[in-house]
Design a protein around this motif. Structure first.
Motif, PDB file in Angstrom:
ATOM      1  N   LEU A   1      -4.152  -4.373  16.773  1.00 64.04           N
ATOM      2  CA  LEU A   1      -3.857  -5.036  15.498  1.00 64.04           C
ATOM      3  C   LEU A   1      -2.588  -5.875  15.585  1.00 64.04           C
ATOM      4  O   LEU A   1      -2.536  -7.009  15.078  1.00 64.04           O
ATOM      5  CB  LEU A   1      -3.728  -3.990  14.399  1.00 64.04           C
ATOM      6  CG  LEU A   1      -5.051  -3.341  13.972  1.00 64.04           C
ATOM      7  CD1 LEU A   1      -4.806  -1.971  13.340  1.00 64.04           C
ATOM      8  CD2 LEU A   1      -5.803  -4.244  13.010  1.00 64.04           C
ATOM      9  N   MET A   2      -1.554  -5.357  16.243  1.00 61.78           N
ATOM     10  CA  MET A   2      -0.316  -6.125  16.385  1.00 61.78           C
ATOM     11  C   MET A   2      -0.531  -7.337  17.294  1.00 61.78           C
ATOM     12  O   MET A   2      -0.015  -8.420  17.017  1.00 61.78           O
ATOM     13  CB  MET A   2       0.803  -5.227  16.902  1.00 61.78           C
ATOM     14  CG  MET A   2       1.344  -4.293  15.831  1.00 61.78           C
ATOM     15  SD  MET A   2       2.803  -3.329  16.338  1.00 61.78           S
ATOM     16  CE  MET A   2       1.999  -1.961  17.186  1.00 61.78           C
ATOM     17  N   ASP A   3      -1.309  -7.156  18.354  1.00 66.44           N
ATOM     18  CA  ASP A   3      -1.608  -8.284  19.238  1.00 66.44           C
ATOM     19  C   ASP A   3      -2.371  -9.379  18.501  1.00 66.44           C
ATOM     20  O   ASP A   3      -2.274 -10.568  18.846  1.00 66.44           O
ATOM     21  CB  ASP A   3      -2.433  -7.816  20.443  1.00 66.44           C
ATOM     22  CG  ASP A   3      -1.627  -6.965  21.413  1.00 66.44           C
ATOM     23  OD1 ASP A   3      -0.383  -6.965  21.328  1.00 66.44           O
ATOM     24  OD2 ASP A   3      -2.260  -6.283  22.255  1.00 66.44           O
ATOM     25  N   ALA A   4      -3.125  -8.976  17.473  1.00 68.22           N
ATOM     26  CA  ALA A   4      -3.901  -9.939  16.692  1.00 68.22           C
ATOM     27  C   ALA A   4      -3.076 -10.611  15.603  1.00 68.22           C
ATOM     28  O   ALA A   4      -3.594 -11.441  14.850  1.00 68.22           O
ATOM     29  CB  ALA A   4      -5.111  -9.241  16.064  1.00 68.22           C
ATOM     30  N   GLY A   5      -1.776 -10.238  15.506  1.00 69.55           N
ATOM     31  CA  GLY A   5      -0.897 -10.918  14.566  1.00 69.55           C
ATOM     32  C   GLY A   5      -0.648 -10.194  13.265  1.00 69.55           C
ATOM     33  O   GLY A   5      -0.225 -10.816  12.280  1.00 69.55           O
ATOM     34  N   PHE A   6      -0.893  -8.880  13.254  1.00 66.30           N
ATOM     35  CA  PHE A   6      -0.658  -8.091  12.045  1.00 66.30           C
ATOM     36  C   PHE A   6       0.455  -7.079  12.332  1.00 66.30           C
ATOM     37  O   PHE A   6       0.191  -5.967  12.788  1.00 66.30           O
ATOM     38  CB  PHE A   6      -1.950  -7.379  11.619  1.00 66.30           C
ATOM     39  CG  PHE A   6      -3.074  -8.326  11.309  1.00 66.30           C
ATOM     40  CD1 PHE A   6      -3.171  -8.926  10.065  1.00 66.30           C
ATOM     41  CD2 PHE A   6      -4.032  -8.627  12.280  1.00 66.30           C
ATOM     42  CE1 PHE A   6      -4.192  -9.801   9.778  1.00 66.30           C
ATOM     43  CE2 PHE A   6      -5.051  -9.513  12.004  1.00 66.30           C
ATOM     44  CZ  PHE A   6      -5.138 -10.108  10.753  1.00 66.30           C
ATOM     45  N   PRO A   7       1.702  -7.463  12.077  1.00 69.03           N
ATOM     46  CA  PRO A   7       2.825  -6.594  12.476  1.00 69.03           C
ATOM     47  C   PRO A   7       3.008  -5.359  11.614  1.00 69.03           C
ATOM     48  O   PRO A   7       3.430  -4.319  12.105  1.00 69.03           O
ATOM     49  CB  PRO A   7       4.030  -7.526  12.371  1.00 69.03           C
ATOM     50  CG  PRO A   7       3.630  -8.534  11.333  1.00 69.03           C
ATOM     51  CD  PRO A   7       2.156  -8.738  11.517  1.00 69.03           C
ATOM     52  N   GLN A   8       2.742  -5.466  10.310  1.00 72.57           N
ATOM     53  CA  GLN A   8       2.954  -4.325   9.415  1.00 72.57           C
ATOM     54  C   GLN A   8       1.614  -3.671   9.111  1.00 72.57           C
ATOM     55  O   GLN A   8       0.887  -4.081   8.213  1.00 72.57           O
ATOM     56  CB  GLN A   8       3.621  -4.765   8.111  1.00 72.57           C
ATOM     57  CG  GLN A   8       3.994  -3.615   7.182  1.00 72.57           C
ATOM     58  CD  GLN A   8       5.062  -2.694   7.777  1.00 72.57           C
ATOM     59  OE1 GLN A   8       6.262  -2.949   7.645  1.00 72.57           O
ATOM     60  NE2 GLN A   8       4.653  -1.628   8.437  1.00 72.57           N
ATOM     61  N   ILE A   9       1.263  -2.666   9.894  1.00 74.74           N
ATOM     62  CA  ILE A   9      -0.055  -2.049   9.790  1.00 74.74           C
ATOM     63  C   ILE A   9       0.058  -0.540   9.958  1.00 74.74           C
ATOM     64  O   ILE A   9       1.069  -0.012  10.423  1.00 74.74           O
ATOM     65  CB  ILE A   9      -1.041  -2.605  10.853  1.00 74.74           C
ATOM     66  CG1 ILE A   9      -0.383  -2.617  12.261  1.00 74.74           C
ATOM     67  CG2 ILE A   9      -1.515  -3.994  10.485  1.00 74.74           C
ATOM     68  CD1 ILE A   9      -0.499  -1.378  13.035  1.00 74.74           C
ATOM     69  N   ARG A  10      -1.019   0.126   9.567  1.00 75.58           N
ATOM     70  CA  ARG A  10      -1.231   1.526   9.909  1.00 75.58           C
ATOM     71  C   ARG A  10      -2.708   1.687  10.231  1.00 75.58           C
ATOM     72  O   ARG A  10      -3.566   1.103   9.560  1.00 75.58           O
ATOM     73  CB  ARG A  10      -0.864   2.471   8.748  1.00 75.58           C
ATOM     74  CG  ARG A  10       0.607   2.519   8.390  1.00 75.58           C
ATOM     75  CD  ARG A  10       1.430   3.222   9.453  1.00 75.58           C
ATOM     76  NE  ARG A  10       2.810   3.400   9.039  1.00 75.58           N
ATOM     77  CZ  ARG A  10       3.783   2.526   9.288  1.00 75.58           C
ATOM     78  NH1 ARG A  10       3.510   1.416   9.951  1.00 75.58           N
ATOM     79  NH2 ARG A  10       5.013   2.764   8.890  1.00 75.58           N
ATOM     80  N   CYS A  11      -2.990   2.480  11.249  1.00 71.56           N
ATOM     81  CA  CYS A  11      -4.359   2.894  11.538  1.00 71.56           C
ATOM     82  C   CYS A  11      -4.426   4.387  11.248  1.00 71.56           C
ATOM     83  O   CYS A  11      -3.979   5.196  12.057  1.00 71.56           O
ATOM     84  CB  CYS A  11      -4.741   2.596  12.987  1.00 71.56           C
ATOM     85  SG  CYS A  11      -6.373   3.247  13.433  1.00 71.56           S
TER      86      CYS A  11
END
Length: 279
Positions: free
Chosen positions: A211-221
């Motif tokens: 997800l971070m590699d795809a450009g979503f820095p603020q995430i939770r899985c």
């Protein structure tokens, strides 16, 4: 990361900055529990500025800490010439941790900080400090109890710094973490009372890396069995859905170990698995 010129510090924040420096100077020598996050980076940077070689960073390398975070912590210390000790810990051997009770954070921090204190003592450092700030007092954080019992110092709290203060001061000091998204240990992605395993933690880490590699820095899985519940900021939900459909992002999350992928309609929020925990 924004490159805008930071505004001058307010008189109030300048006063808090001075209070932080004075607090650290009184300690004389300190080992900072360093995760590489926003709070501990500011704390370590100020400690190194006022204490020089009497400030050391200690980072725990364990299954619930993303490898990406360890690399960033090591890079920060290397670039600034700060002594850095990386301490290997098998978190799954901490009594009670793998059972994932609601006080898991208390059990974990009690064990981790006891080891950090021992490591600091071996280095001749009398004090251990960590990066809690005043904004941490409003959520369910049983780990704070462990820090109090072990007499771990919290200089940001002592100086009255909030999360917003930490970011503003970090920006003024040109720290690369000033706008870094907030993270928490990977165990916080697994619902309480569901067993924690190395495989589950690895699945969450790989999915969040995707997800971070795809450009979503603020995430939770959030891991619910073989279902990945993805949280992003509300204004990024449409972009996430597009990425899941039109890129290999969904495949990467499946490859991480999840059979199903869903997007949380409520969006990202800190501690979403704490909402039903009595405090």
């Amino acid at each position: 990361m924004s490159t805008d010129t930071p505004s001058p510090l307010s008189a109030e924040l300048s006063k808090k900055h001075e209070a932080l420096k004075e607090h650290l100077i009184k300690l004389g020598a300190v080992a900072v529990a360093f995760s590489g996050g926003v709070d501990s980076t500011l704390l370590l940077n100020v400690a190194a500025d006022v204490l020089g070689d009497n400030a050391v960073a200690i980072t725990a390398r364990a299954q619930m800490i993303p490898a990406r975070e360890i690399r960033e912590a090591s890079d920060f210390c290397a670039k600034r010439g700060i002594r850095h000790v990386v301490m290997d810990v098998d978190a799954l051997t901490i009594p009670g941790f793998a059972d994932n009770p609601t006080d898991r954070c208390y059990l974990c921090k009690s064990a981790l900080f006891a080891r950090i204190i021992d490591q600091a003592a071996r280095l001749g450092i009398p004090y251990v400090a960590e990066g809690a700030n005043t904004s941490d007092l409003g959520d369910y954080r049983p780990g704070l109890k462990a820090l109090g019992e072990l007499k771990v110092d919290s200089p940001l709290l002592a100086a009255g710094l909030s999360k917003a203060d930490v970011r503003a001061l970090s920006r003024k000091l040109s720290l690369p973490t000033w706008d870094k998204p907030s993270y928490a240990c990977l165990a916080s992605r697994i619902p309480y009372n569901e067993a924690i395993t190395a495989e589950k933690l690895r699945s969450v880490e790989h999915a969040e890396d995707a997800l971070m590699d795809a450009g979503f820095p603020q995430i939770r899985c959030r891991a619910h069995g073989d279902l990945a519940r993805i949280e992003v900021a509300p204004d990024q939900r449409a972009a996430l859905m597009d990425a899941l459909i039109s890129t290999d992002l969904t495949k990467r999350i499946h490859d991480a170990g999840f059979a199903y992928v869903t997007v949380d309609a409520d969006g990202y929020r800190t501690g979403s698995l704490n909402q039903n925990v009595p405090v």
